[in-house]
Motif scaffolding. Structure first.
Motif, PDB file in Angstrom:
ATOM      1  N   VAL A   1       0.801  -1.232   0.000  1.00 31.51           N
ATOM      2  CA  VAL A   1       0.000   0.000   0.000  1.00 31.51           C
ATOM      3  C   VAL A   1       0.833   1.281   0.000  1.00 31.51           C
ATOM      4  O   VAL A   1       0.285   2.376  -0.081  1.00 31.51           O
ATOM      5  CB  VAL A   1      -0.982   0.039   1.209  1.00 31.51           C
ATOM      6  CG1 VAL A   1      -1.987  -1.088   1.119  1.00 31.51           C
ATOM      7  CG2 VAL A   1      -0.229  -0.011   2.524  1.00 31.51           C
ATOM      8  N   ARG A   2       2.133   1.154   0.125  1.00 28.13           N
ATOM      9  CA  ARG A   2       2.962   2.374   0.219  1.00 28.13           C
ATOM     10  C   ARG A   2       4.030   2.414  -0.876  1.00 28.13           C
ATOM     11  O   ARG A   2       4.510   1.376  -1.315  1.00 28.13           O
ATOM     12  CB  ARG A   2       3.655   2.442   1.583  1.00 28.13           C
ATOM     13  CG  ARG A   2       2.704   2.409   2.756  1.00 28.13           C
ATOM     14  CD  ARG A   2       3.485   2.573   4.043  1.00 28.13           C
ATOM     15  NE  ARG A   2       2.623   2.559   5.202  1.00 28.13           N
ATOM     16  CZ  ARG A   2       2.367   1.470   5.922  1.00 28.13           C
ATOM     17  NH1 ARG A   2       2.886   0.307   5.583  1.00 28.13           N
ATOM     18  NH2 ARG A   2       1.578   1.544   6.984  1.00 28.13           N
ATOM     19  N   TYR A   3       4.380   3.645  -1.252  1.00 29.14           N
ATOM     20  CA  TYR A   3       5.457   3.794  -2.225  1.00 29.14           C
ATOM     21  C   TYR A   3       6.156   5.128  -2.007  1.00 29.14           C
ATOM     22  O   TYR A   3       5.649   6.005  -1.300  1.00 29.14           O
ATOM     23  CB  TYR A   3       4.913   3.718  -3.661  1.00 29.14           C
ATOM     24  CG  TYR A   3       3.824   4.724  -3.974  1.00 29.14           C
ATOM     25  CD1 TYR A   3       2.486   4.328  -3.992  1.00 29.14           C
ATOM     26  CD2 TYR A   3       4.120   6.067  -4.255  1.00 29.14           C
ATOM     27  CE1 TYR A   3       1.478   5.237  -4.278  1.00 29.14           C
ATOM     28  CE2 TYR A   3       3.125   6.977  -4.539  1.00 29.14           C
ATOM     29  CZ  TYR A   3       1.795   6.559  -4.548  1.00 29.14           C
ATOM     30  OH  TYR A   3       0.807   7.455  -4.822  1.00 29.14           O
ATOM     31  N   ILE A   4       7.333   5.260  -2.648  1.00 27.92           N
ATOM     32  CA  ILE A   4       8.050   6.541  -2.634  1.00 27.92           C
ATOM     33  C   ILE A   4       7.963   7.108  -4.045  1.00 27.92           C
ATOM     34  O   ILE A   4       8.139   6.374  -5.020  1.00 27.92           O
ATOM     35  CB  ILE A   4       9.511   6.317  -2.231  1.00 27.92           C
ATOM     36  CG1 ILE A   4       9.540   5.922  -0.761  1.00 27.92           C
ATOM     37  CG2 ILE A   4      10.356   7.565  -2.477  1.00 27.92           C
ATOM     38  CD1 ILE A   4      10.883   5.530  -0.286  1.00 27.92           C
ATOM     39  N   SER A   5       7.646   8.395  -4.148  1.00 26.07           N
ATOM     40  CA  SER A   5       7.510   8.988  -5.479  1.00 26.07           C
ATOM     41  C   SER A   5       8.005  10.434  -5.428  1.00 26.07           C
ATOM     42  O   SER A   5       8.722  10.817  -4.494  1.00 26.07           O
ATOM     43  CB  SER A   5       6.047   8.916  -5.922  1.00 26.07           C
ATOM     44  OG  SER A   5       5.930   9.254  -7.275  1.00 26.07           O
ATOM     45  N   ASN A   6       7.640  11.250  -6.407  1.00 25.84           N
ATOM     46  CA  ASN A   6       8.045  12.657  -6.400  1.00 25.84           C
ATOM     47  C   ASN A   6       6.924  13.516  -6.972  1.00 25.84           C
ATOM     48  O   ASN A   6       5.871  13.001  -7.352  1.00 25.84           O
ATOM     49  CB  ASN A   6       9.359  12.844  -7.167  1.00 25.84           C
ATOM     50  CG  ASN A   6       9.235  12.366  -8.597  1.00 25.84           C
ATOM     51  OD1 ASN A   6       8.430  12.871  -9.366  1.00 25.84           O
ATOM     52  ND2 ASN A   6      10.011  11.350  -8.961  1.00 25.84           N
TER      53      ASN A   6
END
Ligand code: FMN
Length: 398
Positions: free
Chosen positions: A205-210
């Motif tokens: 359910v989680r991610y790193i993005s910009n």
């Protein structure tokens, strides 16, 4: 594809397993407003019926050279004169060989000898037939005689083999033909653009993005299309509509973007990398959602570097022109020049993302265009206008 409206397309179908895909090619031309006539070799008629082709094209199918009735109605010379473009798809190994030899002993070869219109051919055959030195020699002879090749692609084949020889997809073939009629600064040029952010997954359910919105990349894609370019977009997750007449492939992670770009890059003249690709990804993907109570007070995470798309492409760039973006917060020009050299780019477009009124998620931008010899500043303007200036710069200097 408005370039194809009212154009006369002569589609020659030869005897290969991909003959059924000719039906989709006709449909695409018809949707674009073209007038399509179909010519079939004897072998082609064993794979798909003339009746299907007649129904789809709305015109009688042409098949016989020595047919008094057909000659009176639309003989090989008239057919050659009628066509704005000839497309042979699929083009069998046998037909490539007969065309290379300059034969004229059936309707298809006779029309190709008589025609002055541009002739495209989409080879389609088993990988071993394609790799055979005689096929390769014949293929080169056709190119020397101004036949324009489309494909073939690599992939799984009807016979179960894997490799080159698979016919290009109908959409790809029709787009190639359309570029023949394009006008503008980038007429006929093939441009691949990456856009948007990437998402690097932590757990389900989680991610790193910009903060990249994809607006700059999509806007450049439209500007390139408006100048006659054949544009494909590979986009990270964005909430933008796909512009008309632009092919779009959606990806999520940097790894997926790397894979998709490398799969297709050989087909392009320009690569414009506007995507904000994550430099790092979590070393470990947790299969289950990380629970708050299981991770004491501090949760730490290890990161590993993602593969560098621009670096990998520039290694074997050949005639490909590569354009990169540099989103910087300090020493903008110096950092951009470093990137230009390190990644063997032809042009770098640098902007200051520390100013929140421009760059990420904004409708405006202010950039430096830097090549090995030229440095040009474009003051703050809308991304739409900026895109047009970038495309004009690319057409003029690259
Ligand atoms: C089932 C089957 C599939 C075939 N598929 C292909 C093919 O994909 N590509 C090809 O070059 N030849 C293929 N062939 C061989 C051609 O049909 C044969 O060379 C024929 O003479 C081609 O004639 P044409 O080029 O005049 O259409 C296939 C033959 C059979 C029986």
């Amino acid at each position: 594809m408005k370039q194809l409206a009212n154009k006369h397309i002569l589609l020659c179908v030869t005897g290969g397993i991909a003959a059924y895909k000719a039906a989709e090619i006709i449909r695409l031309f018809k949707t674009a407003g073209s007038n399509v006539r179909v010519l079939m070799t004897k072998a082609a008629q064993e794979f798909i019926t003339p009746l299907t082709m007649q129904a789809l094209s709305g015109n009688q199918v042409h098949a016989d050279l020595l047919d008094t009735e057909a000659e009176a109605a639309m003989g090989h010379i008239e057919l050659a004169k009628w066509s704005d473009v000839i497309l042979i798809a699929p083009c069998s190994a046998n037909s490539i060989s007969r065309l290379a030899a300059g034969k004229g002993d059936d309707l298809m070869t006779a029309v190709c000898l008589a025609a002055e219109s541009k002739t495209f051919f989409a080879p389609a055959m088993n990988q071993a037939m394609w790799a055979d030195s005689r096929t390769q020699k014949n293929y080169q002879i056709l190119i020397k005689n101004n036949f324009i090749p489309i494909g073939p692609n690599s992939g799984e084949q009807a016979c179960g083999d894997e490799g080159y020889g698979r016919m290009s997809e109908p959409q790809e073939i029709v787009s190639e033909v359309a570029t023949n009629f394009s006008e503008g600064l980038l007429a006929g040029k093939k441009i691949l653009i990456t856009a948007g952010p990437t998402r690097e997954k932590i757990d389900p359910v989680r991610y790193i993005s910009n903060r990249s919105s994809g607006k700059m990349g999509f806007s450049i894609a439209e500007a390139a299309r408006d100048e006659g370019g054949l544009v494909s977009l590979i986009s990270g997750p964005v909430s933008l509509k796909t512009p008309d007449e632009i092919e779009r492939i959606d990806v999520e992670s940097a790894d997926e973007m790397f894979k998709e770009v490398n799969k297709v890059i050989n087909n392009f003249d320009f690569f414009i990398s506007t995507a904000a690709v994550a430099d790092f990804k979590p070393e470990k993907f947790e299969n289950q959602k990380i629970k708050k109570d299981k991770k004491a007070d501090n949760l730490s995470m290890e990161f590993i570097e993602n593969k560098d798309i621009l670096k990998s492409i520039s290694k074997n760039k050949g005639d490909l022109k590569i354009i990169g973006f540099a989103a910087e917060t300090q020493d903008i020009k110096e950092n951009a020049k470093k990137k230009l050299n390190e990644k063997s780019l032809d042009l770098i477009i640098a902007n200051d993302v520390s100013d929140s009124s421009i760059g990420f998620d904004s409708d405006e931008n202010e950039v430096y265009l830097i090549t090995e010899k030229i440095e040009k500043k474009i003051e703050k303007i809308s991304k739409k206008k900026l895109s047009r200036s970038i495309i004009e710069f690319i057409a003029k200097y690259l």
